[in-house]
Design a protein around this motif. Structure first.
Motif, PDB file in Angstrom:
ATOM      1  N   ASP A 214       6.265   9.725   9.518  1.00 32.14           N
ATOM      2  CA  ASP A 214       6.049  10.363   8.320  1.00 32.14           C
ATOM      3  C   ASP A 214       6.198   9.291   7.074  1.00 32.14           C
ATOM      4  O   ASP A 214       7.417   8.976   6.872  1.00 32.14           O
ATOM      5  CB  ASP A 214       6.964  11.749   8.080  1.00 32.14           C
ATOM      6  N   LEU A 215       5.343   9.305   6.175  1.00 32.97           N
ATOM      7  CA  LEU A 215       5.366   8.237   5.159  1.00 32.97           C
ATOM      8  C   LEU A 215       5.287   8.938   3.759  1.00 32.97           C
ATOM      9  O   LEU A 215       5.012   8.496   2.907  1.00 32.97           O
ATOM     10  CB  LEU A 215       4.431   7.000   5.366  1.00 32.97           C
ATOM     11  N   ASP A 216       5.349  10.304   3.631  1.00 29.93           N
ATOM     12  CA  ASP A 216       5.329  11.035   2.593  1.00 29.93           C
ATOM     13  C   ASP A 216       6.279  10.853   1.433  1.00 29.93           C
ATOM     14  O   ASP A 216       6.399  11.485   0.488  1.00 29.93           O
ATOM     15  CB  ASP A 216       4.752  12.351   2.491  1.00 29.93           C
ATOM     16  N   GLY A 217       7.406  10.187   2.109  1.00 33.48           N
ATOM     17  CA  GLY A 217       8.766  10.282   1.142  1.00 33.48           C
ATOM     18  C   GLY A 217       9.774  10.965   1.779  1.00 33.48           C
ATOM     19  O   GLY A 217       9.869  11.548   2.779  1.00 33.48           O
TER      20      GLY A 217
ATOM     21  N   PRO B  96       0.672  -1.245  -0.098  1.00 28.12           N
ATOM     22  CA  PRO B  96      -0.008  -0.134   0.052  1.00 28.12           C
ATOM     23  C   PRO B  96       0.750   1.221   0.057  1.00 28.12           C
ATOM     24  O   PRO B  96       1.997   1.142   0.475  1.00 28.12           O
ATOM     25  CB  PRO B  96      -0.700  -0.104   1.388  1.00 28.12           C
ATOM     26  N   PRO B  97       0.347   2.562  -0.526  1.00 31.23           N
ATOM     27  CA  PRO B  97       0.783   3.616  -0.464  1.00 31.23           C
ATOM     28  C   PRO B  97       1.792   3.849   1.016  1.00 31.23           C
ATOM     29  O   PRO B  97       1.152   3.725   1.968  1.00 31.23           O
ATOM     30  CB  PRO B  97       0.020   4.914  -0.657  1.00 31.23           C
ATOM     31  N   GLY B  98       2.969   4.380   0.685  1.00 25.46           N
ATOM     32  CA  GLY B  98       3.895   4.412   2.233  1.00 25.46           C
ATOM     33  C   GLY B  98       4.943   3.353   2.380  1.00 25.46           C
ATOM     34  O   GLY B  98       5.813   3.614   3.168  1.00 25.46           O
ATOM     35  N   SER B  99       4.542   2.228   1.792  1.00 24.09           N
ATOM     36  CA  SER B  99       5.341   0.902   2.007  1.00 24.09           C
ATOM     37  C   SER B  99       6.886   1.269   1.468  1.00 24.09           C
ATOM     38  O   SER B  99       7.772   0.674   1.983  1.00 24.09           O
ATOM     39  CB  SER B  99       4.699  -0.246   1.316  1.00 24.09           C
ATOM     40  N   GLY B 100       6.711   1.985   0.448  1.00 28.35           N
ATOM     41  CA  GLY B 100       8.242   2.374  -0.135  1.00 28.35           C
ATOM     42  C   GLY B 100       9.081   3.173   0.931  1.00 28.35           C
ATOM     43  O   GLY B 100      10.257   2.850   1.086  1.00 28.35           O
TER      44      GLY B 100
END
Length: 456
Positions: free
Chosen positions: A453-456, A345-349
């Motif tokens: 924070d998982l926004d990158g 899911p988004p944020g997993s990277g």
């Protein structure tokens, strides 16, 4: 002078670039420096003792699992955590008889598939001519067929075999470990199924008598939790590992090593638990070996608000495989879109990037692995849209020559030759790999406890 020497030694052992020494890594650095391999191995030995005293395994419902739970809860409570549990219902499968005697009088070790039909079959034994995925693969007149795993599911093989008139199916793995036998589930099988070793699977012929008898019943196990007293209740960082073993071995690399490392991380976090920005919830799952039963039940019983509060989930498996590779789950498939690997899911990277940082600060090489390469407790979280990540030391895959050159070990052999075997005991633990993976684990937990924070 002692303090200066210690600081210099720490810098040599765990080099941290100046740019990485920021406010959001202070706890990551403290935890990764303070976790003790010796203390983690004390828990590994306790789980091994539990398996030996409990009949050889730590499966759900077993004395070995109960003793493992008691050790786990005791360590966490002594560290200052309030331990809670969740009851987990599951379908227990008990094997009463699993026997194969050939017409020559040889007794062949067979392991009955979980949740498969029972039978007593007497007749001819024949190996399939191909994968066993089509009725034409099975020789006419076969009573007991022998097929390799792979190419299609075991259930699909039973459908094809049944259409060819076969009455029972034996399955073996084409593995370099010729004598290992791994019990699996056979949900959806229309024939009785058992598993045999590659050596037996490639040599069986003639005729024999196969007896398989098992029964299902309702049972209950537990998930065990401990969480920090501080941190935002609407920003929960979860870190987990499964507590149970399979029923055919003590489960020490799988998964006492990961549990022990996570417990040690929790112990070292305890003195700082009122200073964390985000609540850290440690989870120790029951019945993972029955296909993620404990974690699936946990996710399914969360309210929408509770699920939304979980910012990410981190999972660890088999971190001390004797022929290990340091694998980190690839949370973002954008770097290899041609492969078509599943992305988290988004944020997993971002989760992946933090997990890899835990190895980078130690100066250690690692490899990424597709999300589907380790089927474990991150799966129900990913299905629910929670960002996930994890690390493991390798399961039944075969080590490549390149991996052996980088990580040591033996090319052409499984990462863990004792996976789900009686030999998965203390002798199956790579202690150095455990310590390295634990320091990376502690880094990730400490980093996310301070900054999620998982926004990158």
């Amino acid at each position: 002078m002692r303090i200066v020497a210690f600081v210099l030694l720490s810098a040599l052992l765990f080099p941290v670039p100046v740019a990485a020494t920021t406010s959001n890594t202070w706890l990551a650095q403290r935890l990764s420096h303070s976790v003790s391999t010796r203390d983690a191995m004390a828990s590994v030995r306790a789980f091994d003792a539990a398996a030996r005293a409990g009949g050889g395994n730590r499966a759900p419902g077993s004395p070995g699992f109960q003793m493992s739970r008691e050790h786990l809860e005791g360590v966490l409570e002594r560290a200052g955590y309030r331990v809670t549990t969740q009851s987990v219902p599951y379908r227990e499968f008990t094997v009463d008889t699993e026997s194969l005697i050939t017409s020559a009088g040889a007794r062949v070790r067979v392991l009955m598939a979980q949740y498969a039909p029972s039978t007593r079959v007497e007749g001819s034994i024949a190996r399939v001519t191909a994968s066993g995925c089509a009725p034409a693969d099975y020789p006419p007149g076969t009573a007991i067929a022998v097929a390799p795993s792979g190419a299609c599911t075991t259930a699909a093989k039973t459908i094809a075999a049944s259409e060819a008139g076969v009455r029972a199916l034996l399955v073996y793995d084409p593995s370099p470990v010729a004598d290992s036998v791994i019990r699996r589930q056979a949900t959806g099988a229309v024939l009785p199924v058992a598993f045999v070793s590659r050596r037996d699977g490639e040599s069986l012929s003639g005729s024999g008598v196969l007896e398989l008898s098992g029964r299902s019943s309702d049972a209950t196990t537990v998930n065990v939790f401990a969480e920090t007293a501080g941190g935002r209740a609407d920003h929960v960082v979860m870190a987990g590992a499964h507590l149970d073993s399979g029923e055919d071995g003590p489960g020490i690399n799988d998964n006492a090593t990961s549990v022990s490392a996570l417990v040690e991380t929790a112990v070292r976090l305890a003195p700082h638990q009122h200073r964390v920005e985000n609540r850290v919830r440690f989870a120790f799952w029951g019945a993972e070996e029955l296909i993620n039963v404990g974690s699936t039940h946990y996710v399914a019983t969360r309210t929408p608000e509770e699920l939304a509060a979980i910012r990410l989930y981190l999972n660890w498996e088999l971190i001390a495989s004797p022929n290990f590779v340091r694998f980190v789950v690839d949370g973002d498939d954008s770097d290899h879109p041609d492969v078509g690997a599943p992305a988290g899911p988004p944020g997993s990277g971002v989760v992946e990037a933090v997990l890899t940082r835990g190895y980078r600060v130690q100066g250690l090489p690692f490899r990424t692995a597709d999300l589907g390469d380790i089927r474990s407790d991150q799966e129900p979280f990913a299905r629910a849209g929670v960002p996930v990540g994890g690390a493991f030391g390798g399961v039944r895959g075969i080590k490549t020559a390149d991996e052996a050159a980088v990580f040591g070990g033996v090319a052409g052999q499984p990462y863990d030759p004792c996976y789900h075997q009686p030999c998965d005991d203390l002798s199956n633990v790579h202690v150095r790999a455990l310590g390295e993976a634990m320091r990376a684990m502690a880094w990730a937990v400490g980093r996310f406890a301070v900054d999620d924070d998982l926004d990158g």
